[in-house]
Design a protein around this motif. Structure first.
Motif, mmCIF file in Angstrom:
data_model
loop_
_atom_site.group_PDB
_atom_site.id
_atom_site.type_symbol
_atom_site.label_atom_id
_atom_site.label_comp_id
_atom_site.label_asym_id
_atom_site.label_seq_id
_atom_site.Cartn_x
_atom_site.Cartn_y
_atom_site.Cartn_z
ATOM 1 N N SER A 108 0.829 -1.202 0.000
ATOM 2 C CA SER A 108 0.000 0.000 0.000
ATOM 3 C C SER A 108 0.868 1.258 0.000
ATOM 4 C CB SER A 108 -0.920 -0.006 1.226
ATOM 5 O OG SER A 108 -1.660 1.179 1.307
ATOM 6 N N LEU A 109 1.930 1.250 0.796
ATOM 7 C CA LEU A 109 2.855 2.382 0.840
ATOM 8 C C LEU A 109 3.494 2.597 -0.529
ATOM 9 C CD1 LEU A 109 4.472 4.557 2.353
ATOM 10 C CD2 LEU A 109 6.109 2.768 2.939
ATOM 11 N N HIS A 110 3.929 1.511 -1.169
ATOM 12 C CA HIS A 110 4.552 1.628 -2.487
ATOM 13 C C HIS A 110 3.571 2.184 -3.513
ATOM 14 C CE1 HIS A 110 7.620 -1.652 -1.226
ATOM 15 N NE2 HIS A 110 8.044 -0.451 -0.907
ATOM 16 N N LEU A 111 2.310 1.763 -3.447
ATOM 17 C CA LEU A 111 1.307 2.283 -4.380
ATOM 18 C C LEU A 111 1.065 3.773 -4.161
ATOM 19 C CD1 LEU A 111 -1.245 -0.665 -4.440
ATOM 20 C CD2 LEU A 111 0.292 0.059 -6.280
ATOM 21 N N ARG A 112 1.033 4.186 -2.885
ATOM 22 C CA ARG A 112 0.856 5.623 -2.603
ATOM 23 C C ARG A 112 2.041 6.433 -3.112
ATOM 24 N NH1 ARG A 112 0.320 5.770 3.256
ATOM 25 N NH2 ARG A 112 0.150 3.533 3.281
ATOM 26 N N LEU A 113 3.259 5.914 -2.947
ATOM 27 C CA LEU A 113 4.449 6.607 -3.454
ATOM 28 C C LEU A 113 4.412 6.717 -4.978
ATOM 29 C CD1 LEU A 113 7.230 5.102 -1.165
ATOM 30 C CD2 LEU A 113 6.365 7.451 -1.144
ATOM 31 N N LEU A 114 3.989 5.645 -5.642
ATOM 32 C CA LEU A 114 3.860 5.694 -7.105
ATOM 33 C C LEU A 114 2.821 6.732 -7.533
ATOM 34 C CD1 LEU A 114 4.078 1.915 -8.043
ATOM 35 C CD2 LEU A 114 5.735 3.699 -8.604
ATOM 36 N N ASP A 115 1.706 6.804 -6.809
ATOM 37 C CA ASP A 115 0.683 7.819 -7.120
ATOM 38 C C ASP A 115 1.251 9.227 -6.964
ATOM 39 O OD1 ASP A 115 -1.271 5.936 -7.697
ATOM 40 O OD2 ASP A 115 -2.226 6.049 -5.713
ATOM 41 N N GLU A 116 2.043 9.444 -5.901
ATOM 42 C CA GLU A 116 2.636 10.764 -5.687
ATOM 43 C C GLU A 116 3.660 11.082 -6.774
ATOM 44 O OE1 GLU A 116 4.023 11.381 -1.688
ATOM 45 O OE2 GLU A 116 2.170 10.583 -0.842
ATOM 46 N N ALA A 117 4.434 10.088 -7.181
ATOM 47 C CA ALA A 117 5.401 10.307 -8.258
ATOM 48 C C ALA A 117 4.676 10.649 -9.559
ATOM 49 C CB ALA A 117 6.278 9.074 -8.450
ATOM 50 N N GLU A 118 3.590 9.950 -9.832
ATOM 51 C CA GLU A 118 2.811 10.234 -11.039
ATOM 52 C C GLU A 118 2.229 11.649 -10.996
ATOM 53 O OE1 GLU A 118 -0.634 8.109 -13.739
ATOM 54 O OE2 GLU A 118 -0.717 7.833 -11.571
ATOM 55 N N ALA A 119 1.737 12.050 -9.828
ATOM 56 C CA ALA A 119 1.204 13.410 -9.689
ATOM 57 C C ALA A 119 2.302 14.436 -9.928
ATOM 58 C CB ALA A 119 0.582 13.594 -8.301
ATOM 59 N N GLY A 120 3.510 14.173 -9.433
ATOM 60 C CA GLY A 120 4.640 15.080 -9.658
ATOM 61 C C GLY A 120 5.006 15.173 -11.127
ATOM 62 N N LEU A 121 5.017 14.049 -11.812
ATOM 63 C CA LEU A 121 5.310 14.064 -13.248
ATOM 64 C C LEU A 121 4.227 14.816 -14.022
ATOM 65 C CD1 LEU A 121 6.611 10.411 -13.720
ATOM 66 C CD2 LEU A 121 7.950 12.528 -13.844
#
Length: 96
Positions: free
Chosen positions: A59-72
């Motif tokens: 779940s933590l990894h998925l949230r980090l990926l979502d944040e990275a996608e939002a940053g991109l």
């Protein structure tokens, strides 16, 4: 798995029946231990605990990926700030 009233055990009863309760937990029956009538701790199988920790990490990894996608997406849309703007926005002067 749903809990039943048999899975809610007062702490003083756990002291007397720990081994039997542990055996029930190993067969898949999680227990909620109460103290003064309120939920205190839970007894769960060690393998299930490992599984819960694995789910938490995923779940933590998925949230980090979502944040990275939002940053991109922000970069692609031109939503950028300079370092000076960031420091001003977050009250950091760069010194530690």
């Amino acid at each position: 798995m749903s809990l039943s009233s048999k899975d809610i055990v007062p702490l003083k009863e756990v002291r007397a029946r720990f081994t039997a309760l542990a055996e029930e937990v190993c067969t898949g029956r999680e227990k909620i231990i109460t103290r003064n009538g309120k939920a205190y701790v839970a007894m769960i199988d060690a393998e299930r605990l490992d599984y819960y920790h694995q789910l938490e990490r995923q779940s933590l990894h998925l949230r980090l990926l979502d944040e990275a996608e939002a940053g991109l997406n922000d970069i692609e849309n031109g939503n950028l700030m300079s370092v000076a703007e960031l420091k001003a926005a977050y009250g950091r002067d760069g010194s530690r």
